[in-house]
Design a protein around this motif. Structure first.
Motif, PDB file in Angstrom:
ATOM      1  N   THR A  92      75.143  37.876  56.370  1.00 41.21           N
ATOM      2  CA  THR A  92      74.149  36.882  56.797  1.00 41.21           C
ATOM      3  C   THR A  92      74.606  36.185  58.074  1.00 41.21           C
ATOM      4  OG1 THR A  92      73.393  36.508  54.528  1.00 41.21           O
ATOM      5  CG2 THR A  92      72.929  34.780  56.139  1.00 41.21           C
TER       6      THR A  92
ATOM      7  N   ASP B 162      68.354  34.338  48.901  1.00 40.87           N
ATOM      8  CA  ASP B 162      69.644  34.447  48.215  1.00 40.87           C
ATOM      9  C   ASP B 162      70.571  33.331  48.684  1.00 40.87           C
ATOM     10  OD1 ASP B 162      71.465  35.564  46.471  1.00 40.87           O
ATOM     11  OD2 ASP B 162      72.240  37.014  47.906  1.00 40.87           O
ATOM     12  N   ASP B 163      70.129  32.087  48.494  1.00 46.84           N
ATOM     13  CA  ASP B 163      70.882  30.963  49.052  1.00 46.84           C
ATOM     14  C   ASP B 163      70.719  29.729  48.175  1.00 46.84           C
ATOM     15  OD1 ASP B 163      72.529  29.673  50.842  1.00 46.84           O
ATOM     16  OD2 ASP B 163      71.278  30.066  52.591  1.00 46.84           O
TER      17      ASP B 163
ATOM     18  N   ASP C 267      66.752  38.922  52.971  1.00 39.91           N
ATOM     19  CA  ASP C 267      68.111  38.548  52.595  1.00 39.91           C
ATOM     20  C   ASP C 267      68.062  37.929  51.178  1.00 39.91           C
ATOM     21  OD1 ASP C 267      70.754  37.844  52.514  1.00 39.91           O
ATOM     22  OD2 ASP C 267      70.696  36.464  54.216  1.00 39.91           O
ATOM     23  N   THR C 268      68.314  38.742  50.161  1.00 39.75           N
ATOM     24  CA  THR C 268      68.641  40.148  50.155  1.00 39.75           C
ATOM     25  C   THR C 268      67.498  40.941  49.527  1.00 39.75           C
ATOM     26  OG1 THR C 268      69.724  40.017  47.993  1.00 39.75           O
ATOM     27  CG2 THR C 268      71.106  39.683  49.922  1.00 39.75           C
TER      28      THR C 268
ATOM     29  N   HIS D 206      73.470  44.568  48.794  1.00 43.66           N
ATOM     30  CA  HIS D 206      74.840  44.544  48.298  1.00 43.66           C
ATOM     31  C   HIS D 206      75.362  45.948  48.007  1.00 43.66           C
ATOM     32  CE1 HIS D 206      74.077  40.186  46.826  1.00 43.66           C
ATOM     33  NE2 HIS D 206      74.610  40.198  48.026  1.00 43.66           N
TER      34      HIS D 206
ATOM     35  N   LYS E 284      79.547  43.792  50.509  1.00 39.76           N
ATOM     36  CA  LYS E 284      79.906  42.981  49.356  1.00 39.76           C
ATOM     37  C   LYS E 284      79.578  41.517  49.643  1.00 39.76           C
ATOM     38  CE  LYS E 284      83.613  45.525  47.031  1.00 39.76           C
ATOM     39  NZ  LYS E 284      85.005  45.440  46.517  1.00 39.76           N
ATOM     40  N   PRO E 285      79.342  40.702  48.602  1.00 40.85           N
ATOM     41  CA  PRO E 285      79.128  39.265  48.838  1.00 40.85           C
ATOM     42  C   PRO E 285      80.300  38.657  49.594  1.00 40.85           C
ATOM     43  CG  PRO E 285      78.558  39.854  46.577  1.00 40.85           C
ATOM     44  CD  PRO E 285      79.212  41.067  47.180  1.00 40.85           C
ATOM     45  N   ASN E 286      79.983  37.701  50.460  1.00 42.94           N
ATOM     46  CA  ASN E 286      80.985  36.954  51.241  1.00 42.94           C
ATOM     47  C   ASN E 286      81.700  37.798  52.294  1.00 42.94           C
ATOM     48  OD1 ASN E 286      80.558  34.544  49.704  1.00 42.94           O
ATOM     49  ND2 ASN E 286      81.843  35.406  48.088  1.00 42.94           N
ATOM     50  N   THR E 287      81.102  38.929  52.661  1.00 43.17           N
ATOM     51  CA  THR E 287      81.675  39.731  53.746  1.00 43.17           C
ATOM     52  C   THR E 287      81.259  39.179  55.103  1.00 43.17           C
ATOM     53  OG1 THR E 287      81.590  41.686  52.327  1.00 43.17           O
ATOM     54  CG2 THR E 287      81.921  42.074  54.664  1.00 43.17           C
TER      55      THR E 287
ATOM     56  N   LYS F 292      80.517  47.063  43.056  1.00 38.56           N
ATOM     57  CA  LYS F 292      81.778  46.326  42.941  1.00 38.56           C
ATOM     58  C   LYS F 292      82.972  47.237  43.203  1.00 38.56           C
ATOM     59  CE  LYS F 292      80.115  42.820  39.679  1.00 38.56           C
ATOM     60  NZ  LYS F 292      80.284  42.224  38.336  1.00 38.56           N
TER      61      LYS F 292
END
Length: 374
Positions: free
Chosen positions: A74, A101-102, A155-156, A191, A68-71, A194
């Motif tokens: 990276t 993706d930044d 990424d990603t 990713h 998931k994002p922010n896991t 959800k």
């Protein structure tokens, strides 16, 4: 007497109705595909079983990491890559980290890190690089025999193909496999959906084509989180080679740190901690699933509705069923504040029950918010 020279008669050969016989093709045989006699050349191209990312991604393989994002995927991948470069397992000049993706600030920060450790940082619309041309770039590397020993990190991966489109994903992985066969290494960050599955596990997003055609695949999931640190767990669900089945890390999430400090804070966890992390992960998934009921019960108790009948009435008005509220009251009952114990119960006359929120340094509101969010 006449001296007349006689010539032999001329024979005219007619070309009419003559046909060239077709060349007969040899009978089909699988001999034409045989690799026999090429083992020496192929061995020269074969890479040793070296880890690009320790215990996760092997040189000469395609590896997918879903989270998931922010896991922290990276952050941890960069930390592990730097360690591989510092240890000499991987040469930085052979690594191409494509950061698609930044933010611009994030890109500059990671570029400075790449410059420090000698690996390449690439980004869309910078230096002429375009994501929609990625497959053609890889095709040139294959055709020009420059793929051997090169490591590409995406990424990603959703920036390079439509993971929801089976045909596109299949074609993407087809050229990815050719890159691997030519001695390249492909690491893809992606990713998850959800929503979790019925067991509380996160599920990779898109069709199964990337997973089907890669060598190794991992799910990275958050296990525990406080104001200061986070624990995450890698779980392998496809492997070719001696990769870890599970791998856990912790890292700092304290505010106002530099990204380099965050990378330096990444630390592996031991086996015992991994087992505890797995248990915490199950609890965290349950808390996430019960988040609405937990929030309603917490709000009710904070407002003084702490007797069971009042709690049930309050929950019903908030849209939480009687059965779900009773179950949550039972499941999160305890004596010490934790993810699995949020309130204590005092039994009175005639089986009455009164609930009180468990506190931690008189800061229960903040803790319950963290518990609700996993």
């Amino acid at each position: 007497m006449n001296n007349i020279t006689k010539f032999p008669p001329i024979h005219v050969v007619s070309t009419k109705n003559t046909q060239t016989k077709p060349t007969e093709s040899p009978a089909f045989s699988f001999d034409q595909f045989s690799l026999n006699g090429k083992s020496a050349v192929m061995r020269e191209k074969m890479l040793t079983d070296t880890f690009v990312l320790d215990n996760i991604a092997i040189l000469g393989q395609a590896t997918a990491i879903y989270a998931k994002p922010n896991t922290g995927k990276t952050l941890i991948v960069l930390s592990m890559l730097i360690e591989s470069i510092k240890s000499g397992r991987v040469k930085g000049e052979n690594v191409y980290y494509i950061n698609a993706d930044d933010t611009y600030k994030g890109l500059v920060t990671k570029l400075e890190i790449a410059e420090q450790y000698g690996f390449h940082m690439i980004a869309p619309s910078h230096g002429g690089f375009e994501t929609n041309q990625f497959q053609s770039y890889v095709r040139k590397m294959i055709d020009e025999n420059t793929a051997h020993g090169k490591v590409i990190i995406l990424d990603t991966v959703k920036k390079f193909t439509d993971l929801m489109d089976k045909k596109q994903a299949t074609n993407f992985m087809k050229i990815g496999r050719e890159f691997i066969s030519s001695g390249g290494t492909l690491i893809m960050l992606a990713h998850t959906n959800k929503n979790r599955d019925t067991d509380g596990k996160v599920v990779f997003a898109g069709t199964s084509d990337v997973v089907d055609d890669c060598d190794c695949a991992f799910i990275l999931d958050e296990v525990t989180k406080t104001d200061f640190k986070k624990q995450v767990l890698f779980e392998n669900f496809k492997s070719r080679g001696d990769v870890a089945r599970e791998l856990a890390f912790t890292y700092s999430i304290t505010e106002k740190q530099s990204y380099k400090d965050l990378i330096d804070s990444v630390q592996p966890l031991d086996v015992a901690t991994i087992e505890q992390a797995k248990k915490e992960k199950i609890i965290t998934a349950k808390v996430e699933k019960d988040a609405v009921a937990i929030e309603v019960i917490t709000d009710a108790i904070n407002q003084g509705h702490n007797k069971q009948p009042d709690l049930l009435r309050y929950a019903k008005e908030a849209g939480v069923s009687d059965a779900k509220c009773r179950k949550a009251l039972k499941d999160y009952e305890g004596e010490k504040l934790s993810n699995s114990s949020l309130w204590r119960v005092v039994h009175g006359d005639k089986n009455s029950k009164t609930y009180y929120l468990l506190t931690n340094n008189d800061n229960s509101a903040r803790y319950y918010e963290a518990a609700k969010n996993g």
